[in-house]
Scaffold this motif. Structure first.
Motif, PDB file in Angstrom:
ATOM      1  N   PHE A 193       0.830  -1.203   0.000  1.00 17.73           N
ATOM      2  CA  PHE A 193       0.000   0.000   0.000  1.00 17.73           C
ATOM      3  C   PHE A 193       0.865   1.255   0.000  1.00 17.73           C
ATOM      4  CE2 PHE A 193      -2.606  -3.316   1.905  1.00 17.73           C
ATOM      5  CZ  PHE A 193      -3.686  -3.279   1.043  1.00 17.73           C
ATOM      6  N   ALA A 194       2.064   1.153   0.553  1.00 19.52           N
ATOM      7  CA  ALA A 194       2.966   2.299   0.606  1.00 19.52           C
ATOM      8  C   ALA A 194       3.731   2.493  -0.696  1.00 19.52           C
ATOM      9  CB  ALA A 194       3.957   2.137   1.760  1.00 19.52           C
ATOM     10  N   VAL A 195       3.999   1.401  -1.422  1.00 19.33           N
ATOM     11  CA  VAL A 195       4.825   1.517  -2.632  1.00 19.33           C
ATOM     12  C   VAL A 195       4.054   1.288  -3.927  1.00 19.33           C
ATOM     13  CG1 VAL A 195       6.973   0.927  -1.460  1.00 19.33           C
ATOM     14  CG2 VAL A 195       5.596  -0.897  -2.461  1.00 19.33           C
ATOM     15  N   GLY A 196       2.915   0.653  -3.857  1.00 15.97           N
ATOM     16  CA  GLY A 196       2.182   0.319  -5.074  1.00 15.97           C
ATOM     17  C   GLY A 196       1.223   1.388  -5.567  1.00 15.97           C
ATOM     18  N   PHE A 197       1.081   2.457  -4.809  1.00 15.13           N
ATOM     19  CA  PHE A 197       0.136   3.508  -5.184  1.00 15.13           C
ATOM     20  C   PHE A 197       0.833   4.857  -5.107  1.00 15.13           C
ATOM     21  CE2 PHE A 197      -2.233  -0.116  -3.807  1.00 15.13           C
ATOM     22  CZ  PHE A 197      -3.210  -0.231  -4.774  1.00 15.13           C
ATOM     23  N   SER A 198       0.456   5.753  -6.010  1.00 18.35           N
ATOM     24  CA  SER A 198       1.143   7.040  -6.086  1.00 18.35           C
ATOM     25  C   SER A 198       0.438   8.162  -5.339  1.00 18.35           C
ATOM     26  CB  SER A 198       1.318   7.453  -7.546  1.00 18.35           C
ATOM     27  OG  SER A 198       0.049   7.565  -8.170  1.00 18.35           O
ATOM     28  N   SER A 199      -0.869   8.009  -5.090  1.00 19.69           N
ATOM     29  CA  SER A 199      -1.556   9.084  -4.382  1.00 19.69           C
ATOM     30  C   SER A 199      -2.726   8.579  -3.554  1.00 19.69           C
ATOM     31  CB  SER A 199      -2.020  10.186  -5.339  1.00 19.69           C
ATOM     32  OG  SER A 199      -2.694   9.675  -6.428  1.00 19.69           O
ATOM     33  N   ILE A 200      -3.085   9.426  -2.597  1.00 15.96           N
ATOM     34  CA  ILE A 200      -4.209   9.167  -1.703  1.00 15.96           C
ATOM     35  C   ILE A 200      -5.392   9.955  -2.241  1.00 15.96           C
ATOM     36  CG2 ILE A 200      -5.111   9.485   0.623  1.00 15.96           C
ATOM     37  CD1 ILE A 200      -2.158   9.372   1.581  1.00 15.96           C
ATOM     38  N   HIS A 201      -6.400   9.238  -2.688  1.00 16.66           N
ATOM     39  CA  HIS A 201      -7.615   9.920  -3.144  1.00 16.66           C
ATOM     40  C   HIS A 201      -8.360  10.465  -1.927  1.00 16.66           C
ATOM     41  CE1 HIS A 201     -11.026  10.940  -5.586  1.00 16.66           C
ATOM     42  NE2 HIS A 201     -11.806  10.216  -4.813  1.00 16.66           N
ATOM     43  N   ARG A 202      -8.400   9.621  -0.872  1.00 15.92           N
ATOM     44  CA  ARG A 202      -9.062  10.020   0.366  1.00 15.92           C
ATOM     45  C   ARG A 202      -8.552   9.111   1.478  1.00 15.92           C
ATOM     46  NH1 ARG A 202     -12.890   7.398   2.557  1.00 15.92           N
ATOM     47  NH2 ARG A 202     -13.552   6.347   0.666  1.00 15.92           N
ATOM     48  N   LEU A 203      -8.283   9.685   2.653  1.00 16.62           N
ATOM     49  CA  LEU A 203      -7.903   8.903   3.824  1.00 16.62           C
ATOM     50  C   LEU A 203      -8.342   9.650   5.072  1.00 16.62           C
ATOM     51  CD1 LEU A 203      -6.468   6.454   5.111  1.00 16.62           C
ATOM     52  CD2 LEU A 203      -4.371   7.823   5.112  1.00 16.62           C
ATOM     53  N   SER A 204      -9.050   8.947   5.930  1.00 18.69           N
ATOM     54  CA  SER A 204      -9.498   9.510   7.196  1.00 18.69           C
ATOM     55  C   SER A 204      -9.123   8.541   8.311  1.00 18.69           C
ATOM     56  CB  SER A 204     -11.023   9.713   7.172  1.00 18.69           C
ATOM     57  OG  SER A 204     -11.491  10.111   8.440  1.00 18.69           O
ATOM     58  N   VAL A 205      -8.436   9.051   9.330  1.00 18.68           N
ATOM     59  CA  VAL A 205      -8.057   8.249  10.490  1.00 18.68           C
ATOM     60  C   VAL A 205      -8.686   8.905  11.717  1.00 18.68           C
ATOM     61  CG1 VAL A 205      -6.153   7.344  11.886  1.00 18.68           C
ATOM     62  CG2 VAL A 205      -5.892   7.583   9.393  1.00 18.68           C
ATOM     63  N   GLN A 206      -9.357   8.077  12.532  1.00 16.04           N
ATOM     64  CA  GLN A 206     -10.026   8.608  13.710  1.00 16.04           C
ATOM     65  C   GLN A 206      -9.608   7.856  14.965  1.00 16.04           C
ATOM     66  OE1 GLN A 206     -14.103   9.595  13.541  1.00 16.04           O
ATOM     67  NE2 GLN A 206     -14.102   9.930  11.344  1.00 16.04           N
ATOM     68  N   LEU A 207      -9.677   8.555  16.071  1.00 17.00           N
ATOM     69  CA  LEU A 207      -9.423   7.992  17.391  1.00 17.00           C
ATOM     70  C   LEU A 207     -10.766   7.563  17.967  1.00 17.00           C
ATOM     71  CD1 LEU A 207      -7.532   7.542  19.865  1.00 17.00           C
ATOM     72  CD2 LEU A 207      -8.085   9.894  20.524  1.00 17.00           C
ATOM     73  N   LEU A 208     -10.808   6.354  18.527  1.00 19.43           N
ATOM     74  CA  LEU A 208     -12.024   5.846  19.154  1.00 19.43           C
ATOM     75  C   LEU A 208     -11.847   5.799  20.661  1.00 19.43           C
ATOM     76  CD1 LEU A 208     -12.678   2.764  16.826  1.00 19.43           C
ATOM     77  CD2 LEU A 208     -13.675   5.057  16.637  1.00 19.43           C
ATOM     78  N   PHE A 209     -12.848   6.260  21.403  1.00 18.42           N
ATOM     79  CA  PHE A 209     -12.882   6.144  22.853  1.00 18.42           C
ATOM     80  C   PHE A 209     -13.816   4.991  23.182  1.00 18.42           C
ATOM     81  CE2 PHE A 209     -11.870  10.618  22.085  1.00 18.42           C
ATOM     82  CZ  PHE A 209     -10.740  10.760  22.873  1.00 18.42           C
ATOM     83  N   LEU A 210     -13.307   3.994  23.930  1.00 19.13           N
ATOM     84  CA  LEU A 210     -14.056   2.773  24.201  1.00 19.13           C
ATOM     85  C   LEU A 210     -14.348   2.607  25.688  1.00 19.13           C
ATOM     86  CD1 LEU A 210     -11.762   0.386  22.098  1.00 19.13           C
ATOM     87  CD2 LEU A 210     -13.724   1.706  21.277  1.00 19.13           C
ATOM     88  N   ASP A 211     -15.486   1.965  25.992  1.00 19.59           N
ATOM     89  CA  ASP A 211     -15.775   1.634  27.389  1.00 19.59           C
ATOM     90  C   ASP A 211     -15.090   0.310  27.746  1.00 19.59           C
ATOM     91  OD1 ASP A 211     -17.374  -0.478  26.444  1.00 19.59           O
ATOM     92  OD2 ASP A 211     -19.264   0.461  27.035  1.00 19.59           O
ATOM     93  N   SER A 212     -15.377  -0.237  28.896  1.00 18.72           N
ATOM     94  CA  SER A 212     -14.709  -1.456  29.362  1.00 18.72           C
ATOM     95  C   SER A 212     -15.055  -2.690  28.540  1.00 18.72           C
ATOM     96  CB  SER A 212     -15.036  -1.702  30.838  1.00 18.72           C
ATOM     97  OG  SER A 212     -16.434  -1.862  30.996  1.00 18.72           O
TER      98      SER A 212
END
Length: 173
Positions: free
Chosen positions: A85-104
């Motif tokens: 994924f890092a070397v086989g593609f030349s650009s990011i069309h879209r990427l979203s990374v989110q932090l999740l807050f979880l209960d027990s």
């Protein structure tokens, strides 16, 4: 009369599509609340100490460093695509990374955007950095991450691939 009804229906459909596009493209309107992280190795215990580590899948790694203050969680780090994924593609069309807050139990209480890239950004932005200060919901016992994106290559026969990892939605009828 028929023309007025037809135009009214067309206007309504256009409005619904526009609202859907606006809300689906913005992480602020999208919530994982109620979804469940079922893999224990993807749940990071939230501690009141300075902590760093790596959360990863076969597509993406999040190198994080967090520390708790009495008011919020301060988190920073880098996001990196892995393997092909890092070397086989030349650009990011879209990427979203989110932090999740979880209960027990691994149930998502809240999510917060950490990183977003769009508009066919070059892979030269690697590694992708983030730094945020976020209020932690009171019931939070763990944190985790989720991501969703589309990568493209720059060839004339442009190829794209969807990547993503998200918590499971429980089906309660």
């Amino acid at each position: 009369m028929k023309t007025t009804i037809k135009h009214s229906i067309q206007d309504s459909v256009i409005l619904i599509v526009a609202l859907f596009l606006l809300t689906s493209c913005s992480s602020r309107f999208f919530s994982y609340k109620g979804a469940v992280v079922t893999q224990k190795d993807q749940m990071i215990p939230l501690q009141e100490t300075d902590r760093q580590g790596v959360w990863k899948t076969n597509e993406l790694a999040v190198n994080y460093h967090y520390w708790m203050t009495p008011e919020a969680l301060k988190i920073s780090g880098t996001i990196k695509l892995l393997g092909g994924f890092a070397v086989g593609f030349s650009s990011i069309h879209r990427l979203s990374v989110q932090l999740l807050f979880l209960d027990s139990h691994g149930v998502v209480i809240e999510n917060a955007a950490l990183f977003s890239a769009e508009s066919d950004r070059s892979m030269d932005i690697m590694p992708m950095k983030f730094e945020r200060t976020i209020t932690v919901p009171q019931e939070t016992r763990y944190i985790s991450f989720t991501y969703d994106g589309v990568l493209i290559d720059g060839s004339t026969d442009s190829t794209s691939v969807n990547i993503g990892n998200s918590p499971s939605r429980s089906l309660s009828w």
